[in-house]
Every structure is written in C-alpha cells, then in structure tokens.
Design a protein around this motif. Structure first.
Motif, PDB file in Angstrom:
ATOM      1  N   GLY A   1       0.794  -1.224   0.000  1.00 34.54           N
ATOM      2  CA  GLY A   1       0.000   0.000   0.000  1.00 34.54           C
ATOM      3  C   GLY A   1       0.827   1.275   0.000  1.00 34.54           C
ATOM      4  N   LEU A   2       0.269   2.334   0.604  1.00 34.35           N
ATOM      5  CA  LEU A   2       0.867   3.666   0.531  1.00 34.35           C
ATOM      6  C   LEU A   2       2.108   3.827   1.385  1.00 34.35           C
ATOM      7  CD1 LEU A   2      -2.424   5.762   0.755  1.00 34.35           C
ATOM      8  CD2 LEU A   2      -1.090   5.274  -1.296  1.00 34.35           C
ATOM      9  N   GLY A   3       2.228   3.031   2.444  1.00 40.09           N
ATOM     10  CA  GLY A   3       3.379   3.162   3.309  1.00 40.09           C
ATOM     11  C   GLY A   3       3.276   4.362   4.246  1.00 40.09           C
ATOM     12  N   MET A   4       4.284   4.487   5.143  1.00 35.81           N
ATOM     13  CA  MET A   4       4.309   5.575   6.124  1.00 35.81           C
ATOM     14  C   MET A   4       5.720   6.118   6.265  1.00 35.81           C
ATOM     15  SD  MET A   4       1.984   3.965   9.216  1.00 35.81           S
ATOM     16  CE  MET A   4       2.742   2.343   9.136  1.00 35.81           C
ATOM     17  N   LYS A   5       5.820   7.339   6.776  1.00 33.70           N
ATOM     18  CA  LYS A   5       7.118   7.922   7.072  1.00 33.70           C
ATOM     19  C   LYS A   5       7.712   7.239   8.303  1.00 33.70           C
ATOM     20  CE  LYS A   5       6.048  12.502   5.184  1.00 33.70           C
ATOM     21  NZ  LYS A   5       5.921  13.950   5.480  1.00 33.70           N
ATOM     22  N   ASP A   6       9.051   7.195   8.338  1.00 35.98           N
ATOM     23  CA  ASP A   6       9.741   6.488   9.407  1.00 35.98           C
ATOM     24  C   ASP A   6       9.413   7.059  10.777  1.00 35.98           C
ATOM     25  OD1 ASP A   6      11.740   4.535  10.321  1.00 35.98           O
ATOM     26  OD2 ASP A   6      12.878   6.314  10.893  1.00 35.98           O
ATOM     27  N   ASN A   7       9.340   8.383  10.905  1.00 33.22           N
ATOM     28  CA  ASN A   7       9.065   8.977  12.217  1.00 33.22           C
ATOM     29  C   ASN A   7       7.655   8.652  12.704  1.00 33.22           C
ATOM     30  OD1 ASN A   7       7.862  10.591  10.253  1.00 33.22           O
ATOM     31  ND2 ASN A   7       8.012  12.439  11.494  1.00 33.22           N
ATOM     32  N   TYR A   8       6.718   8.436  11.771  1.00 31.79           N
ATOM     33  CA  TYR A   8       5.349   8.103  12.165  1.00 31.79           C
ATOM     34  C   TYR A   8       5.269   6.671  12.687  1.00 31.79           C
ATOM     35  CZ  TYR A   8       0.280   7.894  12.114  1.00 31.79           C
ATOM     36  OH  TYR A   8      -1.021   7.760  12.489  1.00 31.79           O
ATOM     37  N   THR A   9       5.996   5.750  12.058  1.00 35.16           N
ATOM     38  CA  THR A   9       5.990   4.357  12.527  1.00 35.16           C
ATOM     39  C   THR A   9       6.558   4.257  13.936  1.00 35.16           C
ATOM     40  OG1 THR A   9       8.167   3.862  11.571  1.00 35.16           O
ATOM     41  CG2 THR A   9       6.245   3.502  10.164  1.00 35.16           C
ATOM     42  N   LYS A  10       7.576   5.058  14.239  1.00 34.99           N
ATOM     43  CA  LYS A  10       8.153   5.052  15.585  1.00 34.99           C
ATOM     44  C   LYS A  10       7.173   5.620  16.597  1.00 34.99           C
ATOM     45  CE  LYS A  10      12.941   5.412  13.980  1.00 34.99           C
ATOM     46  NZ  LYS A  10      14.168   6.255  13.918  1.00 34.99           N
ATOM     47  N   GLU A  11       6.459   6.665  16.202  1.00 34.34           N
ATOM     48  CA  GLU A  11       5.493   7.294  17.101  1.00 34.34           C
ATOM     49  C   GLU A  11       4.358   6.341  17.462  1.00 34.34           C
ATOM     50  OE1 GLU A  11       2.318  10.996  17.196  1.00 34.34           O
ATOM     51  OE2 GLU A  11       3.797  10.886  15.589  1.00 34.34           O
ATOM     52  N   LEU A  12       3.945   5.517  16.502  1.00 32.16           N
ATOM     53  CA  LEU A  12       2.848   4.583  16.748  1.00 32.16           C
ATOM     54  C   LEU A  12       3.165   3.597  17.869  1.00 32.16           C
ATOM     55  CD1 LEU A  12       1.637   3.655  13.149  1.00 32.16           C
ATOM     56  CD2 LEU A  12       0.435   5.026  14.837  1.00 32.16           C
ATOM     57  N   LEU A  13       4.443   3.223  17.997  1.00 32.18           N
ATOM     58  CA  LEU A  13       4.817   2.211  18.980  1.00 32.18           C
ATOM     59  C   LEU A  13       5.391   2.799  20.264  1.00 32.18           C
ATOM     60  CD1 LEU A  13       6.492  -0.464  16.673  1.00 32.18           C
ATOM     61  CD2 LEU A  13       4.107  -0.242  17.360  1.00 32.18           C
ATOM     62  N   SER A  14       5.578   4.103  20.321  1.00 30.42           N
ATOM     63  CA  SER A  14       6.161   4.712  21.509  1.00 30.42           C
ATOM     64  C   SER A  14       5.102   4.936  22.581  1.00 30.42           C
ATOM     65  CB  SER A  14       6.813   6.052  21.148  1.00 30.42           C
ATOM     66  OG  SER A  14       5.821   7.012  20.831  1.00 30.42           O
ATOM     67  N   SER A  15       5.551   5.018  23.830  1.00 28.76           N
ATOM     68  CA  SER A  15       4.617   5.281  24.938  1.00 28.76           C
ATOM     69  C   SER A  15       3.919   6.611  24.753  1.00 28.76           C
ATOM     70  CB  SER A  15       5.374   5.271  26.267  1.00 28.76           C
ATOM     71  OG  SER A  15       5.917   3.996  26.508  1.00 28.76           O
ATOM     72  N   ALA A  16       4.651   7.590  24.242  1.00 28.00           N
ATOM     73  CA  ALA A  16       4.063   8.917  24.018  1.00 28.00           C
ATOM     74  C   ALA A  16       3.054   8.900  22.901  1.00 28.00           C
ATOM     75  CB  ALA A  16       5.169   9.929  23.693  1.00 28.00           C
ATOM     76  N   GLY A  17       3.129   7.889  22.037  1.00 27.18           N
ATOM     77  CA  GLY A  17       2.237   7.834  20.890  1.00 27.18           C
ATOM     78  C   GLY A  17       0.897   7.215  21.171  1.00 27.18           C
ATOM     79  N   LYS A  18       0.684   6.743  22.409  1.00 22.43           N
ATOM     80  CA  LYS A  18      -0.575   6.049  22.718  1.00 22.43           C
ATOM     81  C   LYS A  18      -1.791   6.930  22.449  1.00 22.43           C
ATOM     82  CE  LYS A  18       1.263   3.014  26.295  1.00 22.43           C
ATOM     83  NZ  LYS A  18       1.190   2.644  27.705  1.00 22.43           N
ATOM     84  N   SER A  19      -1.731   8.143  22.965  1.00 19.40           N
ATOM     85  CA  SER A  19      -2.896   9.017  22.818  1.00 19.40           C
ATOM     86  C   SER A  19      -3.069   9.503  21.390  1.00 19.40           C
ATOM     87  CB  SER A  19      -2.761  10.217  23.761  1.00 19.40           C
ATOM     88  OG  SER A  19      -1.626  10.983  23.412  1.00 19.40           O
ATOM     89  N   LYS A  20      -2.021   9.354  20.573  1.00 19.23           N
ATOM     90  CA  LYS A  20      -2.083   9.836  19.204  1.00 19.23           C
ATOM     91  C   LYS A  20      -2.407   8.720  18.214  1.00 19.23           C
ATOM     92  CE  LYS A  20       1.476  13.266  20.284  1.00 19.23           C
ATOM     93  NZ  LYS A  20       2.840  13.726  19.968  1.00 19.23           N
ATOM     94  N   ASP A  21      -2.616   7.510  18.760  1.00 16.53           N
ATOM     95  CA  ASP A  21      -2.846   6.365  17.868  1.00 16.53           C
ATOM     96  C   ASP A  21      -4.243   6.439  17.290  1.00 16.53           C
ATOM     97  OD1 ASP A  21      -2.928   4.005  16.557  1.00 16.53           O
ATOM     98  OD2 ASP A  21      -2.619   2.719  18.295  1.00 16.53           O
ATOM     99  N   LYS A  22      -4.365   7.058  16.133  1.00 19.02           N
ATOM    100  CA  LYS A  22      -5.675   7.242  15.506  1.00 19.02           C
ATOM    101  C   LYS A  22      -6.019   6.087  14.569  1.00 19.02           C
ATOM    102  CE  LYS A  22      -6.203  11.249  17.426  1.00 19.02           C
ATOM    103  NZ  LYS A  22      -7.158  11.430  18.518  1.00 19.02           N
TER     104      LYS A  22
END
Length: 407
Positions: free
Chosen positions: A340-361
C-alpha cells in the motif's frame, strides 16, 4: 472515593469525534438520516444522510427553530416512556428518538428517520407536511419537490431501526460514564505515585475493555432483522461472517488463544472484505501448520490486517496483503505485509512509543483496537523484548511484524 458530578453536558463526557463516527456508521448501516443533539435539541454532531427535504426546512430560521424544538421534545418523550419510539416530527415526517441517559440523567438524544411510513402513504403524509409547514417561509412547491425524494419504509423496518438506535444510545451512555470515572479518578488522586500504581493494576483491564465489541455484537441482531425483511442475501452472508468474528472475541476471554483460532477470526474478516470490495484485494496466508498451536493474544492480527486495508490502500484501486510466519531460535515472527501507501519512518516510531498512545488514531473499525494497543498487550503478556516492529516505505508498502516467544 470518587464523587460524580451531575451537571455534565454530552460533549464533556464523550469525544465528539467518537460520537460522529458512531453516528456515521449507524446511518450507513440503516440507510436512515441521523444526528445527535444535546438536551436542548441543539446538534452536537454533523448531520448524516439528511434528506434534501429536511435540509431545506432547517435552512430557514423558523424551520430550524421548529426542528430544534421537535428534536428536544422527541428526546424528552422517549426518556419519559423509557424507550426509543417513532414519532411525527414538526414537519410531518416520521422520526425516531433514543435518549442518552447518564446516571438517570437525560443528557442528549440520538435522532434518526426522516421517512414516510408505508402504512400512512405518500398522500396522507404530504397533507400532514403541508399543514405543518404552512407557517414556514418556503414555497410549498419547493417543499413538495423535496418531499418526492423521501423514502417510504414499512413499520417493521422502523421498529428494527429503533431497537438498533436504543443499543447505540446505551453504548454512548456507557462510554460517557467510563470517561467520567476516569476524569474523576485523575482529579482526586493525591499523588503521582498513587495514580501510577492504580493505573498499573488497571492497565490490562482497560486494554481488554477495548477488545470486547459488545456494542457491535448486539447491533448485529438488528442488522440481521433488516436484511431478512429486505431479502438481502449478501447482507446476510456478511452478517454471519461478522457474527462469527464477534463471537470469537466475546467467547475467548482467556488472555491468550491458539494461533489457529486467531487465523479463523482473520479468515472471517477476509470474507467480509472480499464481499465488500469484490476483487480489489488479494489475500494470502502462508503459515506452517506446525505453528498453529502457538499462543497469541486475542485479536492481534485482525487489527493489523484492517489497518492495511483501510489506511494502506485508501488511495489505491488494488492491493495485496500477505500474512506469513517464520520461526527463529528464540522467537516466532508473524508478519502482515501490504504493498500500500506506506508511512514515514518517524510516524511508525510514534505509533509504537509510549508517548504515541494518545495519538494512535489508526484503529480497527471492528474492535476499536489500535496498533499501539496490540503492541502494549504483547509486551504485557510476553515481556519487553516482544511486541511489534514496523517497516514501511512511502508508496511501496508496510510490513508489521508480530514478535512472539519461540518456546
């Protein structure tokens, strides 16, 4: 002890974006217009599938005032009766109202309908519309043209949709109450250490509460009735597949299940998507039978597969998704791979980080589970060295790897 306020507004107890998503899915499933209003009848969401007739009426000031009053009275009437029920709106059409009740307090209403009852007929309904809109500053010929586009439905369809509406209202109230407890807990915690200890003990319960799709499972009963009434065989097939998927998630309350069971859930989901998208996607499952007996947390693969379909291919006409597994010395990896379309590297890291929990849309439409939820549950069950890995390249695709213990 948590003390609950009793003066909350609807928008305070539940996220409006969540309300909008629930409303849009409800309107899509039933084919009816829908809107959620506060206790005064003022909309808190954008209208879904509103008829051109109602849009025209609400466009003028007098019409909007009458509609707002009608919406408020419809909710109050349903609250007093203790159930949702069809009623005639201020403009003469058939609407339905389901009250949203929180701690025995009326805080809003889900409204849907904007139809002509088959038992009333078009002519009788048109006369009623003419009488009720005579004081609105809109030419009746315009109103009549818009009226001719309104759908005619039998009472049985309205009754089934009303049951569906009631389930939806109850679900919103439950979500609101959960939000209140969470907010009050945060406010009354005397220290950060005390709060963190409580959250640690409740963490798995919160994650699991997202997994059980009780709302969708109950809604299936109403959808099945609608499809039976309409003689929609393909809809029935999809309902049965979705029913199996939900039964799986509801019946298996253990912390982990066998991979074979998880893959059966995935196959049910694939059946649904094949019927929905026809030949748009090509699915391939390549997993050795020797691995089917390994343990995996409930609903781990399906959210990742849905993420590929919904987000990876939203701008592509076709695509391929492959699920494969490999065993290494001390680890088993199951991969969901798409082109598919793929994602930027910084976004993939954010998805799995503790800080990214609230941003997991990116969440599953079936279960509401996000990628970070899957990642955190894997770590909880098996340890910090396990979880998800994401490799993605823009315009080339994404691989999400599930790392599990090898023994």
């Amino acid at each position: 002890m948590i003390k609950i306020r009793y003066d909350y507004d609807l928008s305070e107890v539940i996220n409006i974006d969540v309300l909008q998503s629930i409303q849009d899915k409800f309107a899509e499933a039933t084919g009816l217009a829908a809107v959620i209003v506060d206790r005064e009848g003022i909309p808190v969401t954008n209208c879904s599938r509103f008829t051109s007739f109602c849009k025209t009426i609400r466009y003028c000031e007098k019409g909007f005032q009458k509609c707002t009053l009608s919406d408020s009275q419809g909710g109050i009437r349903a609250k007093e009766e203790g159930k949702s029920a069809p009623y005639v709106c201020e403009s003469g059409l058939i609407d339905m109202a389901a009250p949203i009740i929180l701690e025995n307090r009326f805080i809003g209403t889900i409204l849907c309908g904007q139809i002509i009852l088959e038992e009333d007929g078009r002519e009788k309904t048109l006369q009623r519309v003419k009488e009720r809109t005579k004081d609105i500053d809109i030419d009746f010929e315009t109103i009549k043209r818009k009226f001719n586009d309104i759908e005619v439905l039998p009472k049985s369809r309205i009754v089934a949709a009303t049951e569906f509406l009631s389930i939806t209202a109850n679900y919103i109230a439950e979500m609101g109450l959960a939000n209140i407890y969470q907010q009050e807990l945060l406010e009354e915690s005397r220290s950060r250490r005390q709060l963190e200890e409580h959250l640690r003990t409740k963490k798995l319960q919160i994650l699991q509460s997202q997994v059980n799709p009780h709302f969708l499972f109950n809604v299936l009963n109403s959808i099945a009735r609608l499809s039976l009434i309409e003689g929609a065989s393909e809809t029935e097939d999809m309902v049965y597949a979705l029913s199996d998927l939900l039964r799986y998630s509801l019946r298996n309350v253990e912390e982990v299940v066998k991979l074979e069971e998880e893959l059966n859930c995935v196959k049910d989901y694939i059946t649904i998507q094949k019927k929905r998208y026809k030949d748009k996607f090509d699915f391939d499952i390549d997993i050795d039978e020797d691995l089917l007996d390994i343990n995996i947390p409930l609903l781990t693969i399906q959210p990742l597969l849905e993420n590929s379909i919904i987000h990876g291919f939203k701008e592509k006409s076709t695509g391929k998704v492959k699920i494969k597994a490999e065993k290494m010395d001390n680890m088993i990896s199951i991969s969901v791979i798409d082109d598919g379309l793929g994602m930027k590297d910084n976004y993939t890291k954010e998805l799995l980080s503790s800080a990214g929990k609230s941003k997991d849309k990116i969440t599953s439409h079936i279960t509401g589970i996000g990628i970070n939820n899957v990642h955190q549950r894997l770590k909880h069950y098996f340890g910090e060295e396990y979880g998800l890995e994401i490799k993605s390249e823009l315009n080339k695709g994404t691989e999400v790897k599930i790392n599990l213990p090898g023994e």
